[in-house]
Design a protein around this motif. Structure first.
Motif, PDB file in Angstrom:
ATOM      1  N   GLY A 109      -5.721   2.006  -1.015  1.00  0.00           N
ATOM      2  CA  GLY A 109      -4.443   2.662  -1.233  1.00  0.00           C
ATOM      3  C   GLY A 109      -4.018   3.583  -0.114  1.00  0.00           C
ATOM      4  O   GLY A 109      -3.196   4.478  -0.330  1.00  0.00           O
ATOM      5  N   LEU A 110      -4.547   3.369   1.096  1.00  0.00           N
ATOM      6  CA  LEU A 110      -4.209   4.228   2.230  1.00  0.00           C
ATOM      7  C   LEU A 110      -2.839   3.842   2.781  1.00  0.00           C
ATOM      8  O   LEU A 110      -2.545   2.666   2.986  1.00  0.00           O
ATOM      9  CB  LEU A 110      -5.269   4.092   3.316  1.00  0.00           C
ATOM     10  CG  LEU A 110      -5.199   5.059   4.492  1.00  0.00           C
ATOM     11  CD1 LEU A 110      -5.384   6.497   4.026  1.00  0.00           C
ATOM     12  CD2 LEU A 110      -6.262   4.695   5.535  1.00  0.00           C
ATOM     13  N   SER A 111      -2.004   4.824   3.038  1.00  0.00           N
ATOM     14  CA  SER A 111      -0.671   4.561   3.556  1.00  0.00           C
ATOM     15  C   SER A 111      -0.734   3.784   4.872  1.00  0.00           C
ATOM     16  O   SER A 111      -1.694   3.899   5.641  1.00  0.00           O
ATOM     17  CB  SER A 111       0.082   5.881   3.787  1.00  0.00           C
ATOM     18  OG  SER A 111       0.284   6.566   2.585  1.00  0.00           O
ATOM     19  N   ALA A 112       0.318   3.009   5.138  1.00  0.00           N
ATOM     20  CA  ALA A 112       0.385   2.239   6.373  1.00  0.00           C
ATOM     21  C   ALA A 112       0.353   3.170   7.579  1.00  0.00           C
ATOM     22  O   ALA A 112       0.990   4.226   7.591  1.00  0.00           O
ATOM     23  CB  ALA A 112       1.656   1.389   6.390  1.00  0.00           C
ATOM     24  N   GLY A 113      -0.404   2.772   8.584  1.00  0.00           N
ATOM     25  CA  GLY A 113      -0.503   3.580   9.793  1.00  0.00           C
ATOM     26  C   GLY A 113      -1.750   3.243  10.565  1.00  0.00           C
ATOM     27  O   GLY A 113      -2.578   2.433  10.137  1.00  0.00           O
ATOM     28  N   VAL A 114      -1.891   3.855  11.717  1.00  0.00           N
ATOM     29  CA  VAL A 114      -3.083   3.719  12.541  1.00  0.00           C
ATOM     30  C   VAL A 114      -3.892   5.004  12.385  1.00  0.00           C
ATOM     31  O   VAL A 114      -3.353   6.108  12.501  1.00  0.00           O
ATOM     32  CB  VAL A 114      -2.719   3.475  14.014  1.00  0.00           C
ATOM     33  CG1 VAL A 114      -3.974   3.374  14.873  1.00  0.00           C
ATOM     34  CG2 VAL A 114      -1.892   2.201  14.151  1.00  0.00           C
ATOM     35  N   TYR A 115      -5.180   4.860  12.120  1.00  0.00           N
ATOM     36  CA  TYR A 115      -6.044   5.994  11.814  1.00  0.00           C
ATOM     37  C   TYR A 115      -7.224   6.070  12.771  1.00  0.00           C
ATOM     38  O   TYR A 115      -7.674   5.046  13.295  1.00  0.00           O
ATOM     39  CB  TYR A 115      -6.563   5.887  10.371  1.00  0.00           C
ATOM     40  CG  TYR A 115      -5.474   6.015   9.340  1.00  0.00           C
ATOM     41  CD1 TYR A 115      -5.205   7.246   8.737  1.00  0.00           C
ATOM     42  CD2 TYR A 115      -4.701   4.918   8.981  1.00  0.00           C
ATOM     43  CE1 TYR A 115      -4.194   7.372   7.800  1.00  0.00           C
ATOM     44  CE2 TYR A 115      -3.682   5.037   8.045  1.00  0.00           C
ATOM     45  CZ  TYR A 115      -3.440   6.264   7.457  1.00  0.00           C
ATOM     46  OH  TYR A 115      -2.429   6.391   6.541  1.00  0.00           O
ATOM     47  N   THR A 116      -7.730   7.278  12.961  1.00  0.00           N
ATOM     48  CA  THR A 116      -8.947   7.499  13.734  1.00  0.00           C
ATOM     49  C   THR A 116     -10.062   7.924  12.790  1.00  0.00           C
ATOM     50  O   THR A 116      -9.885   8.827  11.972  1.00  0.00           O
ATOM     51  CB  THR A 116      -8.739   8.589  14.799  1.00  0.00           C
ATOM     52  OG1 THR A 116      -7.707   8.188  15.689  1.00  0.00           O
ATOM     53  CG2 THR A 116     -10.023   8.789  15.610  1.00  0.00           C
ATOM     54  N   SER A 166     -19.844   8.097  15.955  1.00  0.00           N
ATOM     55  CA  SER A 166     -19.020   6.919  16.277  1.00  0.00           C
ATOM     56  C   SER A 166     -17.561   7.290  16.075  1.00  0.00           C
ATOM     57  O   SER A 166     -17.225   8.002  15.118  1.00  0.00           O
ATOM     58  CB  SER A 166     -19.391   5.737  15.380  1.00  0.00           C
ATOM     59  OG  SER A 166     -19.194   6.070  14.001  1.00  0.00           O
ATOM     60  N   THR A 167     -16.702   6.828  16.962  1.00  0.00           N
ATOM     61  CA  THR A 167     -15.264   7.072  16.823  1.00  0.00           C
ATOM     62  C   THR A 167     -14.507   5.802  17.161  1.00  0.00           C
ATOM     63  O   THR A 167     -14.774   5.169  18.189  1.00  0.00           O
ATOM     64  CB  THR A 167     -14.796   8.206  17.754  1.00  0.00           C
ATOM     65  OG1 THR A 167     -15.466   9.422  17.399  1.00  0.00           O
ATOM     66  CG2 THR A 167     -13.289   8.433  17.623  1.00  0.00           C
ATOM     67  N   PHE A 168     -13.588   5.414  16.287  1.00  0.00           N
ATOM     68  CA  PHE A 168     -12.777   4.226  16.518  1.00  0.00           C
ATOM     69  C   PHE A 168     -11.503   4.327  15.701  1.00  0.00           C
ATOM     70  O   PHE A 168     -11.359   5.200  14.838  1.00  0.00           O
ATOM     71  CB  PHE A 168     -13.549   2.952  16.154  1.00  0.00           C
ATOM     72  CG  PHE A 168     -14.114   2.937  14.755  1.00  0.00           C
ATOM     73  CD1 PHE A 168     -13.345   2.492  13.682  1.00  0.00           C
ATOM     74  CD2 PHE A 168     -15.400   3.379  14.511  1.00  0.00           C
ATOM     75  CE1 PHE A 168     -13.857   2.481  12.389  1.00  0.00           C
ATOM     76  CE2 PHE A 168     -15.926   3.377  13.215  1.00  0.00           C
ATOM     77  CZ  PHE A 168     -15.155   2.917  12.168  1.00  0.00           C
ATOM     78  N   ARG A 169     -10.567   3.422  15.962  1.00  0.00           N
ATOM     79  CA  ARG A 169      -9.300   3.381  15.238  1.00  0.00           C
ATOM     80  C   ARG A 169      -9.194   2.101  14.428  1.00  0.00           C
ATOM     81  O   ARG A 169      -9.746   1.064  14.788  1.00  0.00           O
ATOM     82  CB  ARG A 169      -8.117   3.493  16.200  1.00  0.00           C
ATOM     83  CG  ARG A 169      -8.032   4.846  16.901  1.00  0.00           C
ATOM     84  CD  ARG A 169      -6.736   5.000  17.668  1.00  0.00           C
ATOM     85  NE  ARG A 169      -6.681   6.304  18.324  1.00  0.00           N
ATOM     86  CZ  ARG A 169      -6.823   6.492  19.629  1.00  0.00           C
ATOM     87  NH1 ARG A 169      -7.004   5.453  20.434  1.00  0.00           N
ATOM     88  NH2 ARG A 169      -6.782   7.702  20.136  1.00  0.00           N
ATOM     89  N   PHE A 170      -8.452   2.178  13.340  1.00  0.00           N
ATOM     90  CA  PHE A 170      -8.143   0.997  12.541  1.00  0.00           C
ATOM     91  C   PHE A 170      -6.713   1.118  12.037  1.00  0.00           C
ATOM     92  O   PHE A 170      -6.103   2.190  12.081  1.00  0.00           O
ATOM     93  CB  PHE A 170      -9.122   0.838  11.379  1.00  0.00           C
ATOM     94  CG  PHE A 170      -9.086   1.949  10.363  1.00  0.00           C
ATOM     95  CD1 PHE A 170      -8.119   1.980   9.364  1.00  0.00           C
ATOM     96  CD2 PHE A 170     -10.026   2.968  10.395  1.00  0.00           C
ATOM     97  CE1 PHE A 170      -8.080   2.994   8.422  1.00  0.00           C
ATOM     98  CE2 PHE A 170      -9.998   4.007   9.463  1.00  0.00           C
ATOM     99  CZ  PHE A 170      -9.022   4.003   8.477  1.00  0.00           C
ATOM    100  N   ARG A 171      -6.176   0.001  11.553  1.00  0.00           N
ATOM    101  CA  ARG A 171      -4.797  -0.014  11.057  1.00  0.00           C
ATOM    102  C   ARG A 171      -4.755  -0.444   9.601  1.00  0.00           C
ATOM    103  O   ARG A 171      -5.317  -1.476   9.227  1.00  0.00           O
ATOM    104  CB  ARG A 171      -3.919  -0.952  11.896  1.00  0.00           C
ATOM    105  CG  ARG A 171      -2.426  -0.872  11.508  1.00  0.00           C
ATOM    106  CD  ARG A 171      -1.530  -1.551  12.553  1.00  0.00           C
ATOM    107  NE  ARG A 171      -1.701  -2.987  12.606  1.00  0.00           N
ATOM    108  CZ  ARG A 171      -0.980  -3.850  11.881  1.00  0.00           C
ATOM    109  NH1 ARG A 171      -0.041  -3.405  11.066  1.00  0.00           N
ATOM    110  NH2 ARG A 171      -1.176  -5.143  11.992  1.00  0.00           N
ATOM    111  N   SER A 172      -4.079   0.350   8.794  1.00  0.00           N
ATOM    112  CA  SER A 172      -3.828   0.014   7.397  1.00  0.00           C
ATOM    113  C   SER A 172      -2.413  -0.521   7.259  1.00  0.00           C
ATOM    114  O   SER A 172      -1.480   0.022   7.861  1.00  0.00           O
ATOM    115  CB  SER A 172      -4.004   1.245   6.507  1.00  0.00           C
ATOM    116  OG  SER A 172      -3.556   0.982   5.186  1.00  0.00           O
TER     117      SER A 172
END
Length: 214
Positions: A109-116, A166-172
């Motif tokens: 249920g995470l809002s659309a967007g790019v997250y770190t 660890s650090t990375f980005r993903f898109r919801s």
């Protein structure tokens, strides 16, 4: 149509980010015990979980989303031994969710967007080099499944020379679950993947919001 609308919204959000820092939540994972100052406490009420599931709703706790859920699938919850007080984030590193088999962190249920995402991977209970070995981290998101950390060396000990993160980005896409998988590589002594806690923040830019994440 969704991508075009998302692109317009992302431009608005980027403009706003110039005058305000990206919102972030910091979550301390544990069986129970001391919580890192300023972090959200996720503990299992002093119940020692073994290969079990645990869930938490984040309701009005994150500026970027008023209501979403995170599930951990098949984890052990543990309080480990005390860290040296001189070590930064010692309360965070003294406990963890862990497992010898791969385990999933499912964000729902995470809002659309790019997250770190930033995770911490340390076992204070061991003083042997490479006791828990390395960990691979994969993410399944709106852009598919990708390896985000390849043989990341986990850290160890009560007064470590380094702390693994660890650090990375993903898109919801705002519809489907985001699944982060942590798996050890059977190249240590005890071979377990550790996650002491994590930070999650929104990171949206004009050229990233509607495109695959690098």
């Amino acid at each position: 149509m969704f991508e075009n609308l998302f692109g317009v919204l992302s431009c608005i959000l980027v403009t706003a980010s110039v005058v305000s820092a990206a919102p972030v939540i910091r979550v301390d994972l544990s069986q129970g015990g001391d919580v890192e100052r300023g972090w959200i406490d996720w503990n299992t009420n002093n119940v020692r979980l073994d290969n079990a599931n645990t869930s938490r709703q984040f309701l009005n706790e994150a500026d970027f989303d008023a209501d979403f859920m995170i599930d951990f699938i098949k984890i052990d919850s543990r309080n480990r031994r005390a860290m040296d007080d001189s070590v930064p984030m010692h309360d965070l590193l003294e406990d963890a969710f862990k497992e010898s088999n791969p385990f999933d962190m499912v964000i729902k249920g995470l809002s659309a967007g790019v997250y770190t995402f930033t995770g911490y991977h340390h076992d204070t209970n061991e003083d042997v080099v490479n006791d828990d070995g390395t960990v691979n981290i994969t993410v399944q998101d709106a852009d598919g499944t990708r390896l985000m950390a390849d043989h990341l060396q986990q850290s160890w000990g009560a007064k470590p020379s380094f702390v693994a993160s660890s650090t990375f980005r993903f898109r919801s896409d705002g519809v489907h679950d985001v699944i982060i998988k942590f798996g050890d590589n059977n190249d240590g002594i005890h071979n377990e993947a550790y996650l002491n806690g994590f930070e999650l923040s929104v990171w949206i830019s004009r050229d990233q919001a509607g495109k695959p994440v690098p």
